[in-house]
Design an enzyme around this catalytic site. Structure first.
Site, short mmCIF file in Angstrom:
data_model
loop_
_atom_site.label_atom_id
_atom_site.label_comp_id
_atom_site.label_asym_id
_atom_site.label_seq_id
_atom_site.Cartn_x
_atom_site.Cartn_y
_atom_site.Cartn_z
N TYR A 165 0.84 -1.21 0.00
CA TYR A 165 0.00 0.00 0.00
C TYR A 165 0.88 1.25 0.00
O TYR A 165 0.65 2.19 -0.77
CB TYR A 165 -0.89 -0.06 1.24
CG TYR A 165 -1.94 1.01 1.36
CD1 TYR A 165 -3.09 0.97 0.58
CD2 TYR A 165 -1.80 2.03 2.29
CE1 TYR A 165 -4.08 1.94 0.71
CE2 TYR A 165 -2.78 3.00 2.44
CZ TYR A 165 -3.92 2.95 1.65
OH TYR A 165 -4.89 3.91 1.78
N LYS A 169 1.11 4.10 -2.82
CA LYS A 169 0.66 5.45 -2.49
C LYS A 169 1.78 6.49 -2.67
O LYS A 169 1.49 7.67 -2.89
CB LYS A 169 0.11 5.48 -1.06
CG LYS A 169 -1.22 4.75 -0.91
CD LYS A 169 -2.26 5.25 -1.91
CE LYS A 169 -3.70 4.92 -1.50
NZ LYS A 169 -4.66 5.31 -2.57
P1 NAI Z 1 -13.73 2.39 0.65
O1 NAI Z 1 -13.35 0.95 0.77
O2 NAI Z 1 -14.91 2.88 1.42
O3 NAI Z 1 -13.97 2.76 -0.88
C1 NAI Z 1 -13.14 2.29 -1.91
C2 NAI Z 1 -14.02 2.01 -3.12
O4 NAI Z 1 -13.19 1.59 -4.21
C3 NAI Z 1 -15.03 0.89 -2.88
O5 NAI Z 1 -16.34 1.34 -3.17
C4 NAI Z 1 -14.59 -0.23 -3.82
O6 NAI Z 1 -15.66 -1.00 -4.36
C5 NAI Z 1 -13.88 0.57 -4.90
N1 NAI Z 1 -12.93 -0.25 -5.65
C6 NAI Z 1 -12.04 -1.15 -5.15
N2 NAI Z 1 -11.35 -1.72 -6.15
C7 NAI Z 1 -11.81 -1.16 -7.30
C8 NAI Z 1 -11.47 -1.35 -8.66
N3 NAI Z 1 -10.54 -2.22 -9.03
N4 NAI Z 1 -12.12 -0.61 -9.60
C9 NAI Z 1 -13.10 0.27 -9.24
N5 NAI Z 1 -13.46 0.48 -7.96
C10 NAI Z 1 -12.82 -0.24 -7.00
O7 NAI Z 1 -12.43 3.23 1.03
P2 NAI Z 1 -12.16 4.80 1.29
O8 NAI Z 1 -11.69 4.96 2.67
O9 NAI Z 1 -13.31 5.60 0.81
O10 NAI Z 1 -10.89 5.02 0.35
C11 NAI Z 1 -10.87 5.81 -0.83
C12 NAI Z 1 -9.43 6.09 -1.21
O11 NAI Z 1 -8.80 6.90 -0.20
C13 NAI Z 1 -8.54 4.85 -1.35
O12 NAI Z 1 -7.65 5.04 -2.43
C14 NAI Z 1 -7.79 4.81 -0.04
O13 NAI Z 1 -6.58 4.11 -0.15
C15 NAI Z 1 -7.59 6.29 0.21
N6 NAI Z 1 -7.33 6.63 1.60
C16 NAI Z 1 -8.32 6.59 2.54
C17 NAI Z 1 -8.07 7.00 3.83
C18 NAI Z 1 -9.14 7.08 4.85
O14 NAI Z 1 -8.88 7.64 5.94
N7 NAI Z 1 -10.36 6.58 4.59
C19 NAI Z 1 -6.71 7.38 4.28
C20 NAI Z 1 -5.74 7.42 3.21
C21 NAI Z 1 -6.06 7.05 1.93
#
Ligand code: NAI
Length: 304
Positions: A165, A169
């Site tokens: 990850y 990132k």
């Molecule tokens: P989440 O798990 O709620 O949402 C991620 C979404 O991406 C899901 O709806 C999933 O179905 C979709 N997804 C996964 N693989 C996919 C693919 N191959 N093609 C299309 N869609 C796909 O996670 P969250 O927290 O909303 O994360 C969003 C972004 O923010 C991610 O890149 C995560 O790494 C990043 N992030 C989040 C943090 C947080 O505090 N929530 C902290 C740092 C980074």
């Protein structure tokens, strides 16, 4: 200045839930046509259903906005091509891309399988590159584009059990650094968002209490994201956003020490380690070649 997105079309990957959903709702609320991409995967990237994307589209439409759903995986080239085609068929242009889709497969490095390591790179790093590569020429042609790559503090600063990850990132930041320079002259701006928010991805992590969860809303992060894809967005910035606080990250280096007057040995570097590391005058260099220039100037004694 009031930021609006009327007439603009935005693709948001992984927008079926969490941060992506929040970005999508906020953009639609300010007038954008929104393409809600989501594979509907579990947090580890397995499984898939269009339900999540469809639900967000229904929510946007119920509030009077324009949106379509797309269930492609960002890891699938044919699916990404279809995402672009569907967006153009529906709205005629693509102005904004928020690369947000993400998965987690946390394991310490000595235990992680090659398959899991690669799967994480494939979604976060290669997925970001794949979708950006598909829209970049269109944006270049129309001389307008705003792109976000989503990074993480666990990449910029590191975290136990997240080698894949963290690699992905930080990789997206290197990708941004290059595209910042290539795209600038055609009014293509690319920035990095480092979010902190409650989502299923952060369940059971540092966000321990309900009180924490109420502070760290995805909506607070979305405001930073929207600025980064607005007409007046910066280019090449790293914005950290969470719980109503916003900060900016840089990749600075120390002023450095020229040792070339003496014999260059590992012992000379060791003996000067404190001076090399002295961080009261950090410098942020403009680009990669600027470091070549810096060291040449230090050797020639011409650096100001
Ligand atoms: P989440 O798990 O709620 O949402 C991620 C979404 O991406 C899901 O709806 C999933 O179905 C979709 N997804 C996964 N693989 C996919 C693919 N191959 N093609 C299309 N869609 C796909 O996670 P969250 O927290 O909303 O994360 C969003 C972004 O923010 C991610 O890149 C995560 O790494 C990043 N992030 C989040 C943090 C947080 O505090 N929530 C902290 C740092 C980074």
């Amino acid at each position: 200045m009031t930021i609006r997105f009327d007439g603009k079309t935005a693709i948001i990957t992984g927008a079926g839930r969490g941060l992506g959903r929040s970005h999508a709702l906020a953009l639609a609320n300010l007038g954008a046509n929104v393409v809600v991409n989501d594979l509907g995967a579990d947090v580890d990237g397995t499984g898939g259903s269009s339900d999540a994307a469809n639900e967000v589209v229904a929510e946007i439409k119920a509030a009077g906005g324009n949106a379509i759903a797309n269930g492609s995986s960002v890891t699938d080239q044919a699916g990404v091509d279809n995402l672009v085609k569907q967006s153009l068929d529906a709205f005629g242009q693509i102005d904004i891309l928020i690369n947000n889709a993400g998965i987690l497969r946390d394991r310490t490095f000595h235990k992680v399988s090659w398959e899991d390591f690669y799967a994480v790179l494939d979604v976060h790093l290669l997925g970001t590159i794949r979708v950006t590569h598909a829209v970049w020429p269109l944006m270049r042609e129309q001389k307008y584009g705003r792109v976000i790559v989503t990074s993480s503090q666990n990449g910029t600063y590191g975290n136990f059990g997240q080698s894949a990850y963290a690699t992905a990132k930080m990789g997206v930041i290197g990708f941004m650094n290059a595209l910042r320079i290539e795209g600038g002259r055609n009014n293509l701006h690319i920035n990095t968002l480092v979010p902190v928010a409650t989502s299923r991805m952060t369940e059971g992590t540092i966000i321990a209490t309900e009180e924490d969860a109420k502070i760290l809303t995805p909506e607070a992060v979305a405001q930073g994201a929207l600025f980064l894809v607005s007409e007046d967005a910066p280019n090449g910035a790293i914005l950290n956003a969470g719980g109503g606080s916003y900060s900016r990250s840089y990749v600075p280096e120390t002023k450095g020490v020229y040792l070339g007057d003496s014999e260059l040995t590992p012992d000379a570097v060791a003996a000067n380690w404190d001076a090399i590391s002295e961080d009261s005058h950090l410098e942020v260099l403009e680009d990669g070649p600027a470091q070549f220039t810096k060291f040449l100037e230090m050797a020639r004694g011409t650096r100001k």
